[in-house]
Design an enzyme around this catalytic site. Structure first.
Site, PDB file in Angstrom:
ATOM      1  N   TRP A   1      -2.888  -2.656  -1.714  1.00 44.60           N
ATOM      2  CA  TRP A   1      -2.285  -4.267  -1.779  1.00 44.60           C
ATOM      3  C   TRP A   1      -3.336  -4.806  -0.889  1.00 44.60           C
ATOM      4  O   TRP A   1      -3.120  -4.664   0.461  1.00 44.60           O
ATOM      5  CB  TRP A   1      -0.678  -4.341  -1.449  1.00 44.60           C
ATOM      6  CG  TRP A   1      -0.194  -5.643  -1.719  1.00 44.60           C
ATOM      7  CD1 TRP A   1      -0.140  -6.508  -2.956  1.00 44.60           C
ATOM      8  CD2 TRP A   1      -0.236  -6.992  -0.784  1.00 44.60           C
ATOM      9  NE1 TRP A   1       0.391  -7.865  -2.799  1.00 44.60           N
ATOM     10  CE2 TRP A   1       0.108  -7.865  -1.660  1.00 44.60           C
ATOM     11  CE3 TRP A   1      -0.475  -6.750   0.499  1.00 44.60           C
ATOM     12  CZ2 TRP A   1       0.167  -9.224  -0.872  1.00 44.60           C
ATOM     13  CZ3 TRP A   1      -0.275  -8.111   1.255  1.00 44.60           C
ATOM     14  CH2 TRP A   1       0.331  -9.295   0.509  1.00 44.60           C
TER      15      TRP A   1
ATOM     16  N   ARG B   1       3.930  -0.586  -4.663  1.00 43.52           N
ATOM     17  CA  ARG B   1       3.773  -1.081  -3.446  1.00 43.52           C
ATOM     18  C   ARG B   1       2.452  -1.825  -3.440  1.00 43.52           C
ATOM     19  O   ARG B   1       2.152  -2.351  -2.353  1.00 43.52           O
ATOM     20  CB  ARG B   1       3.595   0.166  -2.170  1.00 43.52           C
ATOM     21  CG  ARG B   1       4.946   1.011  -2.114  1.00 43.52           C
ATOM     22  CD  ARG B   1       4.776   1.969  -1.216  1.00 43.52           C
ATOM     23  NE  ARG B   1       4.533   1.741   0.089  1.00 43.52           N
ATOM     24  CZ  ARG B   1       5.526   1.675   0.926  1.00 43.52           C
ATOM     25  NH1 ARG B   1       6.681   1.379   0.656  1.00 43.52           N
ATOM     26  NH2 ARG B   1       5.418   1.017   1.991  1.00 43.52           N
TER      27      ARG B   1
ATOM     28  N   LYS C   1       6.160  -4.378  -3.860  1.00 41.90           N
ATOM     29  CA  LYS C   1       7.464  -4.229  -3.388  1.00 41.90           C
ATOM     30  C   LYS C   1       8.015  -4.138  -2.006  1.00 41.90           C
ATOM     31  O   LYS C   1       9.008  -4.947  -1.619  1.00 41.90           O
ATOM     32  CB  LYS C   1       7.827  -2.934  -4.255  1.00 41.90           C
ATOM     33  CG  LYS C   1       9.591  -2.623  -4.059  1.00 41.90           C
ATOM     34  CD  LYS C   1      10.353  -3.538  -4.780  1.00 41.90           C
ATOM     35  CE  LYS C   1      11.774  -3.290  -4.866  1.00 41.90           C
ATOM     36  NZ  LYS C   1      12.444  -4.403  -5.418  1.00 41.90           N
TER      37      LYS C   1
ATOM     38  N   GLU D   1      17.610 -18.304  -5.984  1.00 43.12           N
ATOM     39  CA  GLU D   1      17.303 -16.712  -6.540  1.00 43.12           C
ATOM     40  C   GLU D   1      16.729 -17.019  -7.724  1.00 43.12           C
ATOM     41  O   GLU D   1      15.790 -16.127  -8.284  1.00 43.12           O
ATOM     42  CB  GLU D   1      18.546 -15.776  -6.171  1.00 43.12           C
ATOM     43  CG  GLU D   1      18.351 -14.624  -6.945  1.00 43.12           C
ATOM     44  CD  GLU D   1      17.041 -13.759  -6.419  1.00 43.12           C
ATOM     45  OE1 GLU D   1      16.502 -14.098  -5.404  1.00 43.12           O
ATOM     46  OE2 GLU D   1      16.813 -12.731  -6.480  1.00 43.12           O
TER      47      GLU D   1
ATOM     48  N   LYS E   1      13.308 -15.473  -9.099  1.00 46.69           N
ATOM     49  CA  LYS E   1      12.876 -14.598 -10.002  1.00 46.69           C
ATOM     50  C   LYS E   1      12.116 -15.028 -11.215  1.00 46.69           C
ATOM     51  O   LYS E   1      11.203 -14.401 -11.655  1.00 46.69           O
ATOM     52  CB  LYS E   1      14.280 -14.089 -10.929  1.00 46.69           C
ATOM     53  CG  LYS E   1      15.203 -13.254 -10.122  1.00 46.69           C
ATOM     54  CD  LYS E   1      14.829 -11.849  -9.875  1.00 46.69           C
ATOM     55  CE  LYS E   1      13.931 -11.660  -8.654  1.00 46.69           C
ATOM     56  NZ  LYS E   1      14.538 -11.501  -7.350  1.00 46.69           N
TER      57      LYS E   1
ATOM     58  N   CYS F   1       0.842  -1.203  -0.085  1.00 43.02           N
ATOM     59  CA  CYS F   1       0.007  -0.040   0.049  1.00 43.02           C
ATOM     60  C   CYS F   1       0.994   1.264   0.130  1.00 43.02           C
ATOM     61  O   CYS F   1       1.985   1.319   0.747  1.00 43.02           O
ATOM     62  CB  CYS F   1      -0.908   0.209   1.191  1.00 43.02           C
ATOM     63  SG  CYS F   1      -1.959  -1.227   1.363  1.00 43.02           S
TER      64      CYS F   1
ATOM     65  N   HIS G   1      17.126 -37.469  -4.370  1.00 50.15           N
ATOM     66  CA  HIS G   1      16.636 -37.974  -3.179  1.00 50.15           C
ATOM     67  C   HIS G   1      15.032 -37.744  -3.511  1.00 50.15           C
ATOM     68  O   HIS G   1      14.300 -37.873  -2.575  1.00 50.15           O
ATOM     69  CB  HIS G   1      17.143 -37.256  -1.982  1.00 50.15           C
ATOM     70  CG  HIS G   1      18.369 -37.773  -1.780  1.00 50.15           C
ATOM     71  ND1 HIS G   1      18.953 -38.815  -1.422  1.00 50.15           N
ATOM     72  CD2 HIS G   1      19.612 -36.910  -1.937  1.00 50.15           C
ATOM     73  CE1 HIS G   1      20.267 -38.855  -1.154  1.00 50.15           C
ATOM     74  NE2 HIS G   1      20.732 -37.540  -1.563  1.00 50.15           N
TER      75      HIS G   1
ATOM     76  N   ASN H   1      -1.556   2.131   5.406  1.00 51.43           N
ATOM     77  CA  ASN H   1      -0.792   1.197   4.876  1.00 51.43           C
ATOM     78  C   ASN H   1      -0.662   0.351   6.531  1.00 51.43           C
ATOM     79  O   ASN H   1      -0.099   1.228   7.147  1.00 51.43           O
ATOM     80  CB  ASN H   1       0.356   1.800   4.419  1.00 51.43           C
ATOM     81  CG  ASN H   1       1.490   0.897   4.182  1.00 51.43           C
ATOM     82  OD1 ASN H   1       1.139  -0.070   3.992  1.00 51.43           O
ATOM     83  ND2 ASN H   1       2.824   1.472   4.319  1.00 51.43           N
ATOM     84  N   GLY H   2      -0.624  -0.638   6.242  1.00 50.98           N
ATOM     85  CA  GLY H   2      -0.308  -1.678   7.325  1.00 50.98           C
ATOM     86  C   GLY H   2      -1.869  -2.537   7.884  1.00 50.98           C
ATOM     87  O   GLY H   2      -2.319  -2.723   6.867  1.00 50.98           O
TER      88      GLY H   2
ATOM     89  N   GLU I   1       8.125 -15.485  -9.769  1.00 52.22           N
ATOM     90  CA  GLU I   1       7.578 -14.320  -9.452  1.00 52.22           C
ATOM     91  C   GLU I   1       6.990 -13.638 -10.663  1.00 52.22           C
ATOM     92  O   GLU I   1       6.150 -12.702 -10.614  1.00 52.22           O
ATOM     93  CB  GLU I   1       8.178 -13.369  -8.244  1.00 52.22           C
ATOM     94  CG  GLU I   1       9.613 -12.824  -8.756  1.00 52.22           C
ATOM     95  CD  GLU I   1       9.984 -11.766  -7.556  1.00 52.22           C
ATOM     96  OE1 GLU I   1       9.388 -11.725  -6.629  1.00 52.22           O
ATOM     97  OE2 GLU I   1      11.293 -11.766  -7.435  1.00 52.22           O
TER      98      GLU I   1
HETATM   99  O1  M6R Z   1      12.864  -5.106   0.987  1.00 52.74           O
HETATM  100  P1  M6R Z   1      13.160  -6.528   1.324  1.00 52.74           P
HETATM  101  O2  M6R Z   1      14.549  -6.882   1.200  1.00 52.74           O
HETATM  102  O3  M6R Z   1      13.016  -6.711   2.903  1.00 52.74           O
HETATM  103  O4  M6R Z   1      12.280  -7.442   0.967  1.00 52.74           O
HETATM  104  C1  M6R Z   1      12.294  -8.831   1.095  1.00 52.74           C
HETATM  105  C2  M6R Z   1      11.248  -9.589  -0.132  1.00 52.74           C
HETATM  106  O5  M6R Z   1      10.091  -9.312   0.135  1.00 52.74           O
HETATM  107  C3  M6R Z   1      11.736  -9.493  -1.675  1.00 52.74           C
HETATM  108  O6  M6R Z   1      13.108  -9.662  -1.635  1.00 52.74           O
HETATM  109  C4  M6R Z   1      10.817 -10.147  -2.577  1.00 52.74           C
HETATM  110  O7  M6R Z   1      11.081 -11.537  -2.468  1.00 52.74           O
HETATM  111  C5  M6R Z   1      11.176  -9.846  -3.894  1.00 52.74           C
HETATM  112  N1  M6R Z   1       9.880  -9.733  -4.560  1.00 52.74           N
HETATM  113  C6  M6R Z   1      12.171 -10.769  -4.743  1.00 52.74           C
HETATM  114  O8  M6R Z   1      12.354 -10.423  -5.903  1.00 52.74           O
END
Ligand code: M6R
Length: 600
Positions: free
Chosen positions: A74, A27, A595, A473, A477, A2, A496, A100-101, A480
């Site tokens: 969000w 956000r 984000k 990672e 990527k 948000c 396994h 926001n929260g 997502e």
């Molecule tokens: O702002 P932060 O690094 O604390 O965020 C952590 C995760 O929310 C963030 O890395 C998220 O997994 C991303 N979408 C990855 O690309």
């Protein structure tokens, strides 16, 4: 999670609010809304979906107001819909709230308010706030009513509130970010600096528990008991160019390409040929164990950090998902150093885990990108990444800069404890920006290879040692932003169980560069090839053996093992980007994500 934007000044508020929301849209983008202060009444406009939908609606109206608040959502409580979009009003439509929260005790408060005759129009937790203020306004002024309301709330909030007939915005913060930009006879309130930067560089950060009353000329900050708090005005270091796309199709692509510069910025002023300089307020000799807490991509950089600290400083390290850490009563000692890794510095789970470690006596350190963010202000010491704003929801440059910062910290601890430092690591570290550039120069090749993967339903990413977190990672990527189901595994674990998934339709990405696990990785590649899996291998130039086993290869320059993740992740970022783009997905705003995740 948000975004909030507020304006009070002499200009027409609507275009400023919409523009502010566009900057904060990363956000959350389930719905958006604005509320304007008109003479003795409020004007609210909301739309389901992106800020663009809201912009289309406001374009049809003549709106002269110069005071307003706005929100991009969000969804947490209540489906994404116009009804659940913020701002939320009271029964009389005299009070408007954007939030926001999460208000954790909203159900109990709602029941109480309903008994008293308040009617709720949304399914959100936020709506209780406007009704509570309405209730308390019967016997109190606006400001007192807000203070009384805040005293009843449990959870996290960044709030901005308007009341008809009052030429002010009242804002409050607990657990969610809030920043005030100070202009000439105008004020800008936002969830983060990216929305303020084009208006002013003079900002004020707020602490949890503070409430601020803002008018056109100034602001007054108070604590819950009404005590006035003196705030310092700070100068933002980012410039506007850094938050634009600069000719790239998406922020994510721009941020991938910014990595040579971003890493140079993380290193700047912190290394000479034989020394690491960090201003850290912690006695390295007192640290007996490191605990890293983080989420998502930042968690994976922590996994690489574990290898680094164990190898360089011979310190025991634990890496914990921040969301799990504090719920299992972890054992913490005074000689522990808790490191919070976070791009945004606002991730609620990471903040909560950090506070738990702190409460139990650990010293704390933050590896953070966003200057002035909540976590950066909670820790005893910190290392800022100086990577510049990361706007794309998929984290890229923050990851490589986090690893860089972890290398610096490990070298620093080695230097302070042993009065010596591994000069070869420093030498190699300085070459990393150029090596990343060499990988970026192959972007067209990666784009072509993306075509082989874009129609797959699944993909596997495999690596060993330092390359295992890189595999994790790479899988994150891809999933997502392209919505392809992808898993990262330690390559040897395949046999396994997961190897049962492999057939001719399964693309398998191997990180097969020439490090200490190379021979073992070759065997794992054989196992996949024998089952007809399609192999894309990341290899070093001149490689023959891994390349012969692979269907496709991408070359990354050779570096020392412990720096290889920084270089080897680049083709995986590019791959995810080009697959998602080829599928026509809005790469910077993938579905269901935000984000900055400021809810637990
Ligand atoms: O702002 P932060 O690094 O604390 O965020 C952590 C995760 O929310 C963030 O890395 C998220 O997994 C991303 N979408 C990855 O690309």
């Amino acid at each position: 999670m948000c975004g909030i934007f507020g304006y009070i000044g002499f200009q027409k508020a609507t275009p400023l609010l919409v523009n502010g929301l566009r900057k904060l849209e990363y956000r959350g983008y389930d719905s958006a809304g604005i509320c304007l202060l008109e003479p003795n009444k409020l004007k609210t406009i909301k739309a389901k979906g992106r800020v663009g939908e809201l912009a289309r609606k406001v374009d049809n109206e003549i709106l002269p107001a110069t005071i307003g608040i706005s929100h991009t959502r969000w969804a947490t409580h209540g489906e994404p819909s116009e009804r659940n979009a913020h701002p939320h009003l009271d029964c009389q439509e005299k009070i408007a709230v954007v939030h926001n929260g999460i208000i954790e005790n909203y159900q109990a408060l709602k029941k109480l308010l309903e008994k008293e005759g308040h009617c709720f129009l949304s399914d959100t937790d936020t709506e209780v706030v406007s009704h509570l203020i309405e209730k308390f306004c019967l016997n109190n002024n606006f400001e007192e009513a807000v203070l009384k309301t805040l005293a009843l709330l449990e959870g996290a909030w960044g709030l901005a509130i308007l009341k008809a007939g009052e030429n002010k915005i009242i804002a409050a913060k607990k657990g969610s970010p809030l920043i005030l930009g100070i202009g000439n006879n105008e004020m800008f309130l936002a969830s983060d600096a990216s929305a303020i930067l084009e208006h002013t560089k003079k900002v004020v950060y707020f602490n949890d528990g503070e409430m601020v009353v803002i008018d056109q000329k100034g602001f007054l900050t108070k604590m819950a008991n009404g005590d006035i708090v003196k705030k310092e005005i700070q100068e933002l270091k980012w410039d506007v160019g850094q938050i634009e796309k600069a000719g790239f199709k998406h922020f994510m692509l721009k941020e991938i390409f910014e990595q040579p510069q971003a890493i140079a910025n993380t290193l700047r002023g912190r290394i000479t040929d034989n020394e690491v300089k960090l201003s850290i307020d912690i006695d390295p000799a007192s640290i007996k164990r490191i605990i890293m807490v983080a989420c998502g991509t930042s968690f994976y950089s922590g996994l690489i950090g574990k290898h680094l600290f164990e190898k360089i400083c011979r310190l025991p390290v634990e890496v914990e998902y921040a969301s799990e850490f504090r719920y299992r009563d972890p054992i913490i000692n005074n000689n522990d150093l808790a490191i919070a890794i976070s791009q945004s510095g606002e991730t609620a789970d990471t903040l909560a885990a950090l506070n738990e470690a702190k409460r139990k006596g650990a010293k704390t350190l933050g590896i953070i990108n966003v200057v002035g963010s909540t976590i950066s202000r909670e820790v005893d010491s910190g290392i800022y990444l100086h990577a510049g704003p990361e706007i794309g929801v998929a984290s890229t440059k923050a990851f490589t800069c986090q690893i860089t910062a972890l290398v610096l910290l490990a070298l620093y601890l080695q230097q302070e404890k042993n009065a010596q430092i591994d000069k070869n690591i420093i030498k190699e570290l300085k070459l990393i920006p150029e090596k990343i550039q060499q990988v970026l120069n192959q972007a067209e090749l990666v784009k072509a290879l993306a075509n082989f993967i874009k129609n797959s339903s699944n993909a596997l990413f495999l690596g060993r040692g330092f390359s295992y977190p890189v595999a994790l990672e790479g899988a994150l990527k891809l999933k997502e932003i392209s919505y392809i189901h992808a898993e990262g595994y330690p390559a040897a674990e395949m046999k396994h169980g997961p190897i049962a998934l492999v057939d001719e339709n399964m693309p398998v990405v191997f990180i097969a560069t020439n490090d200490q696990t190379y021979e073992k990785i070759l065997s794992n590649m054989q196992e996949i090839k024998a089952r007809n899996g399609k192999i894309l291998a990341i290899v070093n130039p001149g490689d023959i053996r891994a390349s012969q086993l692979a269907n496709w290869t991408i070359e990354t320059p050779k570096t020392i093992d412990l720096l290889s993740p920084i270089v080897n992740v680049i083709p995986l970022q590019l791959l995810a980007y080009y697959v998602a783009d080829a599928k026509g997905i809005d790469v910077d705003k993938p579905r269901n994500l935000a984000k900055s995740v400021t809810v637990e």
